[in-house]
Design a protein around this motif. Structure first.
Motif, PDB file in Angstrom:
ATOM      1  N   VAL A   2      11.069  63.664  44.659  1.00 48.86           N
ATOM      2  CA  VAL A   2      12.157  63.228  44.628  1.00 48.86           C
ATOM      3  C   VAL A   2      12.273  62.578  43.353  1.00 48.86           C
ATOM      4  CG1 VAL A   2      13.954  61.405  45.244  1.00 48.86           C
ATOM      5  CG2 VAL A   2      12.508  62.706  47.249  1.00 48.86           C
ATOM      6  N   HIS A   3      13.797  63.103  42.821  1.00 46.44           N
ATOM      7  CA  HIS A   3      14.215  62.419  41.507  1.00 46.44           C
ATOM      8  C   HIS A   3      15.753  62.245  41.427  1.00 46.44           C
ATOM      9  CE1 HIS A   3      10.633  63.214  39.005  1.00 46.44           C
ATOM     10  NE2 HIS A   3      10.574  64.556  39.768  1.00 46.44           N
ATOM     11  N   LEU A   4      16.030  60.823  41.165  1.00 48.04           N
ATOM     12  CA  LEU A   4      17.470  60.408  40.978  1.00 48.04           C
ATOM     13  C   LEU A   4      17.383  60.065  39.578  1.00 48.04           C
ATOM     14  CD1 LEU A   4      18.027  58.281  44.174  1.00 48.04           C
ATOM     15  CD2 LEU A   4      18.747  60.617  43.625  1.00 48.04           C
ATOM     16  N   VAL A   5      18.254  60.697  38.861  1.00 51.20           N
ATOM     17  CA  VAL A   5      18.409  60.375  37.323  1.00 51.20           C
ATOM     18  C   VAL A   5      19.826  60.172  37.090  1.00 51.20           C
ATOM     19  CG1 VAL A   5      18.026  61.276  34.893  1.00 51.20           C
ATOM     20  CG2 VAL A   5      16.572  62.036  36.679  1.00 51.20           C
ATOM     21  N   GLU A   6      20.104  58.824  36.594  1.00 46.10           N
ATOM     22  CA  GLU A   6      21.310  58.416  36.265  1.00 46.10           C
ATOM     23  C   GLU A   6      21.457  58.645  34.725  1.00 46.10           C
ATOM     24  OE1 GLU A   6      19.756  55.209  39.048  1.00 46.10           O
ATOM     25  OE2 GLU A   6      19.147  56.252  37.542  1.00 46.10           O
ATOM     26  N   SER A   7      22.684  58.750  34.355  1.00 48.01           N
ATOM     27  CA  SER A   7      23.200  58.968  32.907  1.00 48.01           C
ATOM     28  C   SER A   7      24.690  58.639  32.841  1.00 48.01           C
ATOM     29  CB  SER A   7      23.110  60.354  32.420  1.00 48.01           C
ATOM     30  OG  SER A   7      23.834  61.274  33.048  1.00 48.01           O
ATOM     31  N   GLY A   8      25.153  58.203  31.602  1.00 45.73           N
ATOM     32  CA  GLY A   8      26.524  57.868  31.278  1.00 45.73           C
ATOM     33  C   GLY A   8      26.770  56.587  31.083  1.00 45.73           C
ATOM     34  N   GLY A   9      25.896  55.614  31.018  1.00 45.42           N
ATOM     35  CA  GLY A   9      26.132  54.069  30.676  1.00 45.42           C
ATOM     36  C   GLY A   9      26.274  54.278  29.091  1.00 45.42           C
ATOM     37  N   LEU A  18      34.346  54.299  31.885  1.00 45.90           N
ATOM     38  CA  LEU A  18      32.837  55.060  31.932  1.00 45.90           C
ATOM     39  C   LEU A  18      32.857  55.909  33.222  1.00 45.90           C
ATOM     40  CD1 LEU A  18      30.258  52.508  30.478  1.00 45.90           C
ATOM     41  CD2 LEU A  18      31.123  54.346  29.335  1.00 45.90           C
ATOM     42  N   ARG A  19      32.093  57.056  33.073  1.00 50.27           N
ATOM     43  CA  ARG A  19      31.764  57.744  34.044  1.00 50.27           C
ATOM     44  C   ARG A  19      30.259  57.991  34.284  1.00 50.27           C
ATOM     45  NH1 ARG A  19      33.214  64.149  34.751  1.00 50.27           N
ATOM     46  NH2 ARG A  19      31.812  64.248  33.254  1.00 50.27           N
ATOM     47  N   GLN A 116      22.385  51.336  31.907  1.00 50.68           N
ATOM     48  CA  GLN A 116      23.001  50.144  31.483  1.00 50.68           C
ATOM     49  C   GLN A 116      24.445  50.211  31.110  1.00 50.68           C
ATOM     50  OE1 GLN A 116      21.813  47.047  31.610  1.00 50.68           O
ATOM     51  NE2 GLN A 116      23.649  46.141  30.825  1.00 50.68           N
ATOM     52  N   VAL A 117      25.243  49.493  31.815  1.00 49.23           N
ATOM     53  CA  VAL A 117      26.545  49.353  31.362  1.00 49.23           C
ATOM     54  C   VAL A 117      26.901  47.958  30.782  1.00 49.23           C
ATOM     55  CG1 VAL A 117      29.161  49.246  32.194  1.00 49.23           C
ATOM     56  CG2 VAL A 117      27.440  50.930  33.209  1.00 49.23           C
TER      57      VAL A 117
END
Length: 121
Positions: A2-9, A18-19, A116-117
């Motif tokens: 399983v991978h969950l990869v966030e981006s957009g901060g 921001l999205r 990070q936001v």
């Protein structure tokens, strides 16, 4: 795996937008309840919003009217659209998945690494 990869901060001024996105793989994304959480140092992790497999949504009172969660089951992607950002929205934002929304709210099955936001006044 399983991978969950966030981006957009990133860093924005108060009132900005921001999205965030979360790319998921390794599990049946469309059947899972998905959510966004956030945490600042020394504080407990806070659930920001979640979305069911049928795209019903729920939001924390602190973000209602400013933030929208959405998902694309064809692309295995979760989104968090954030508008009218405030300094108090500054946090590490995490994507999470739960086999049910009950599980997501209590103890998600999977977590991303966070993005990070930072909102400046």
């Amino acid at each position: 795996q399983v991978h969950l990869v966030e981006s957009g901060g990133g860093s924005v001024q108060a009132g900005g937008s921001l999205r965030l996105s979360c790319a998921a793989s390794g599990y049946p994304f469309s059947t899972y309840c998905m959510g966004w959480f956030r945490q600042t140092p020394g504080q407990e992790r806070e659930r920001v919003a979640y979305i069911t497999s049928y795209e019903l949504t729920s939001y924390a009172d602190s973000v209602k009217g400013r933030i929208t969660i959405s998902r694309d089951n064809a692309d295995n992607t979760l989104w968090l659209h954030m508008n009218s950002l405030r300094p108090e929205d500054t946090a590490m934002y995490y994507c999470a998945a739960g086999v049910s929304c009950t599980r997501l709210r209590a103890d998600p099955n999977y977590w991303g690494q966070g993005t990070q936001v930072t909102v400046s006044s």
